[in-house]
Design a protein around this motif. Structure first.
Motif, PDB file in Angstrom:
ATOM      1  N   ILE A  67       1.170  -0.923  -0.351  1.00 17.43           N
ATOM      2  CA  ILE A  67      -0.485  -0.201   0.240  1.00 17.43           C
ATOM      3  C   ILE A  67       0.894   1.323   0.058  1.00 17.43           C
ATOM      4  O   ILE A  67       0.316   2.432  -0.629  1.00 17.43           O
ATOM      5  N   GLY A  68       1.899   1.665   1.175  1.00 15.78           N
ATOM      6  CA  GLY A  68       2.906   2.463   0.806  1.00 15.78           C
ATOM      7  C   GLY A  68       3.530   2.489  -0.840  1.00 15.78           C
ATOM      8  O   GLY A  68       3.965   3.854  -0.968  1.00 15.78           O
ATOM      9  N   VAL A  69       4.653   1.480  -1.163  1.00 18.11           N
ATOM     10  CA  VAL A  69       4.454   2.031  -2.317  1.00 18.11           C
ATOM     11  C   VAL A  69       3.012   2.245  -3.566  1.00 18.11           C
ATOM     12  O   VAL A  69       3.485   2.832  -4.561  1.00 18.11           O
ATOM     13  N   SER A  70       2.306   1.785  -3.366  1.00 10.80           N
ATOM     14  CA  SER A  70       0.974   1.935  -4.550  1.00 10.80           C
ATOM     15  C   SER A  70       0.345   3.431  -4.398  1.00 10.80           C
ATOM     16  O   SER A  70      -0.080   3.811  -5.058  1.00 10.80           O
ATOM     17  N   VAL A  71       0.230   3.908  -3.135  1.00 11.97           N
ATOM     18  CA  VAL A  71      -1.259   5.086  -2.912  1.00 11.97           C
ATOM     19  C   VAL A  71       0.668   6.432  -3.336  1.00 11.97           C
ATOM     20  O   VAL A  71       1.573   6.594  -2.569  1.00 11.97           O
ATOM     21  N   PRO A  72       0.489   7.274  -3.817  1.00 14.82           N
ATOM     22  CA  PRO A  72       0.406   8.688  -3.875  1.00 14.82           C
ATOM     23  C   PRO A  72       0.621   9.646  -2.909  1.00 14.82           C
ATOM     24  O   PRO A  72       0.137   9.583  -2.263  1.00 14.82           O
ATOM     25  N   ASN A  73       1.912   9.964  -2.870  1.00 15.78           N
ATOM     26  CA  ASN A  73       2.017  11.011  -1.678  1.00 15.78           C
ATOM     27  C   ASN A  73       0.993  12.030  -1.234  1.00 15.78           C
ATOM     28  O   ASN A  73       0.413  12.817  -0.109  1.00 15.78           O
ATOM     29  N   PHE A  74       0.648  12.409  -3.019  1.00 17.49           N
ATOM     30  CA  PHE A  74       0.102  14.311  -2.749  1.00 17.49           C
ATOM     31  C   PHE A  74      -1.796  13.377  -1.980  1.00 17.49           C
ATOM     32  O   PHE A  74      -2.345  14.413  -1.804  1.00 17.49           O
ATOM     33  N   TRP A  75      -1.917  11.945  -2.054  1.00 21.69           N
ATOM     34  CA  TRP A  75      -3.252  11.861  -2.270  1.00 21.69           C
ATOM     35  C   TRP A  75      -3.011  11.002  -1.113  1.00 21.69           C
ATOM     36  O   TRP A  75      -4.516  11.568  -0.139  1.00 21.69           O
ATOM     37  N   ALA A  76      -2.297  10.514  -0.156  1.00 28.04           N
ATOM     38  CA  ALA A  76      -2.224  10.736   1.565  1.00 28.04           C
ATOM     39  C   ALA A  76      -2.183  11.751   1.851  1.00 28.04           C
ATOM     40  O   ALA A  76      -2.700  11.829   2.727  1.00 28.04           O
ATOM     41  N   GLY A  77      -1.461  12.900   1.422  1.00 29.04           N
ATOM     42  CA  GLY A  77      -1.635  14.054   1.917  1.00 29.04           C
ATOM     43  C   GLY A  77      -2.934  14.925   2.183  1.00 29.04           C
ATOM     44  O   GLY A  77      -2.940  15.209   2.958  1.00 29.04           O
TER      45      GLY A  77
END
Lengths: 245, 295
Positions: A67-77
């Protein structure tokens, strides 16, 4: 440029070097916290995953890593802002406070962006820690330590982990570029006055001297990190000696 | 003569079918890899069929009376600030994002293959010059390099493809060069040289096939990276220009309405995450099949 003169901003007329000095602390703080978060999450997860290979623990850890590798950091933000700032109100959604002004506020402002940025890195490092630990745990000397009565804690933390560190450090070093790149987007979302935000603003303002300065600064940091990674190899593996002809 | 050619062709087809069966037998053991392949096929199918599947025009169907509407039977993913259907925009966004990523990775692989083959095969000063250029390009973090290129080129779809291709080509070149170096001194290559085989023939017919396994794995990984990079560029306003939908710029639109309309932010993000997840699972599966040492 070689004399250290990167020119002046076309918008503010400030020296590019001054702008970089003003913005660099926020970016470096963000990167360091992201790196810390990623290591704190990734190393234990990777160890658990390798030690409990092919069990529910392993699958669970790998799922988190994936999940960490697949979730874009801007979306996580954005999701973090929605949940922890707008709904729960635990953290501020934007802004930055310098560490010298108020340490607690500083940490509070950087917690969400650092987590958004560090989660991707954590995914990558977890996968590498697991595969590297699995490789080392199969080695004969690990069997020898166990046969000599070494506890599992000693085997894993003192011997296996230390010898697994070279690929882990390599992947952290290689992916430092991902962190540097990630700061551009994360700083934009969280309105952190770092060099990433400076770059985006300069691109929209067509402020070419600043764009050039930021890219050069980032490239220098990237190359320096590669050097640090090379030097760390010798610490973790004493067989590596840079003084040898 | 014709009969011989037809027989050879049939033999080749038979071999290919046999190889594919063998591949599937091993590949399908890993259920996560099959799941990844299914996700990737599904997303590509959605991207191709997007114009047929989208219930509304993602750009033209503006409905101010229905701004920021909740997800409903009419608008499955709700609407945005202009009353445009998010579901249709996400579907068309898939087409744009996949098209950019596939083009960028294909072009970068093609450039990287040529540079890597020449550099590794000819060695000496050719290798030195090409690899120092590659080193120079690789000293910039990929997304920052892409931003700098977009700043110089201007933002449109073609330029995103060019920027991402330039960013990823050096990585492919390094990979191919490494494989060429390990293969070029093998006996079979020397044998073809002695038999008078041309350099082009040796490079493309005998050395290149050895690079295909690592290349395929790398392409899957960079395909995922390219989707993320395109979304990042569009998110900061340097990618696909509005009103054309891409997953990144739909997210950018949704940023201002996170509290009152979280669906604008959630659905395109899920689309990106699921696609990248599928590609990662597929990449892992291919790596296990093609390079068992990496397991």
């Amino acid at each position: 440029m070689l004399s250290g003169d990167l020119g002046h901003s076309l918008v503010s007329d400030k020296e590019v070097l001054t702008l970089l000095w003003e913005r660099l602390p926020a970016t470096m703080a963000l990167i360091m916290y992201a790196l810390l978060i990623s290591v704190v999450i990734a190393i234990p997860l990777g160890i658990i995953s390798a030690v409990r290979h092919n069990t529910r623990w392993d699958y669970g850890a790998m799922l988190i890593a994936l999940i960490g590798v697949s979730v874009p950091n801007f979306w996580a933000g954005l999701l973090l802002i929605m949940t922890f700032s707008l709904h729960l109100g635990w953290f501020p959604s934007t802004g930055y406070v310098d560490v010298t002004q108020n340490l607690w506020k500083h940490l509070e402002h950087l917690a969400l962006p650092a987590f958004a940025l560090g989660f991707l890195q954590a995914g990558i490092v977890t996968r590498m820690t697991r595969s590297s630990m699995l490789e080392v745990l199969k080695q004969d000397y690990i069997c020898t330590i166990r046969a000599k009565g070494g506890t599992e804690k000693v085997v894993i933390l003192k011997h296996a982990l230390k010898n697994s560190m070279i690929p882990i450090i390599t992947i952290i070093g290689i992916n430092f570029g991902l962190l540097l790149g990630g700061t551009v987007v994360v700083e934009t979302i969280f309105s952190i006055p770092g060099i990433g935000q400076l770059l985006v603003q300069s691109v929209f303002n067509r402020d070419y001297p600043v764009i050039q300065g930021v890219i050069l600064c980032v490239a220098v940091i990237y190359v320096l990190i590669s050097l640090v990674v090379d030097l760390l190899y010798a610490y973790f593996d004493p067989k590596i000696d840079y003084n040898e002809g | 003569m014709e009969y011989v050619e037809i027989t050879k062709e049939a033999e080749k087809k038979g071999q290919f079918a046999e190889q594919m069966r063998a591949f599937w037998k091993v590949f399908s053991i890993r259920k996560t890899a099959v799941f990844g392949l299914a996700i990737v096929c599904f997303v590509i199918l959605i991207a191709i069929l997007a114009p047929l599947l989208a219930p509304f025009d993602p750009v033209e169907d503006v409905d101010y009376g229905n701004r920021i509407a909740n997800p409903s039977a009419t608008h499955l993913f709700g609407t945005d600030e202009f009353g445009r259907d998010i579901f249709s925009r996400v579907l068309m966004g898939a087409q744009v994002s996949i098209a950019i990523s596939v083009s960028a990775v294909t072009i970068s692989a093609a450039i990287g293959i040529v540079i890597g083959l020449i550099s590794g095969y000819y060695g000496r000063w050719v290798d030195n010059v090409l690899m120092r250029i590659v080193d120079g390009l690789m000293s910039f973090p990929p997304i920052l390099f892409a931003i700098a290129l977009m700043a110089a080129l201007g933002n449109n779809m073609g330029n995103i493809i060019v920027a991402l291709a330039v960013v990823y080509a050096p990585l492919f070149a390094r990979l191919v060069r490494g494989t060429v170096l390990s293969v070029k001194n093998k006996e079979y290559v020397e044998a073809i040289q002695v038999m008078g085989g041309s350099h082009i023939r040796i490079l493309f017919k005998h050395i290149l096939p050895n690079c295909l396994s690592p290349l395929l794995i790398q392409m899957t990984t960079y395909f995922a990276y390219a989707i993320l990079a395109e979304a990042s560029l569009s998110f900061i306003g340097l990618g696909v220009p509005q009103p054309e939908p891409s997953w990144g710029n739909i997210l950018y639109d949704g940023r201002q309405y996170m509290l009152e309309a979280p669906w604008i932010t959630v659905f395109p993000g899920v689309a990106i995450a699921v696609t990248v997840l599928g590609l990662n699972l597929l990449g892992d599966g291919l790596r296990d099949y093609l390079d068992p040492r990496m397991k």
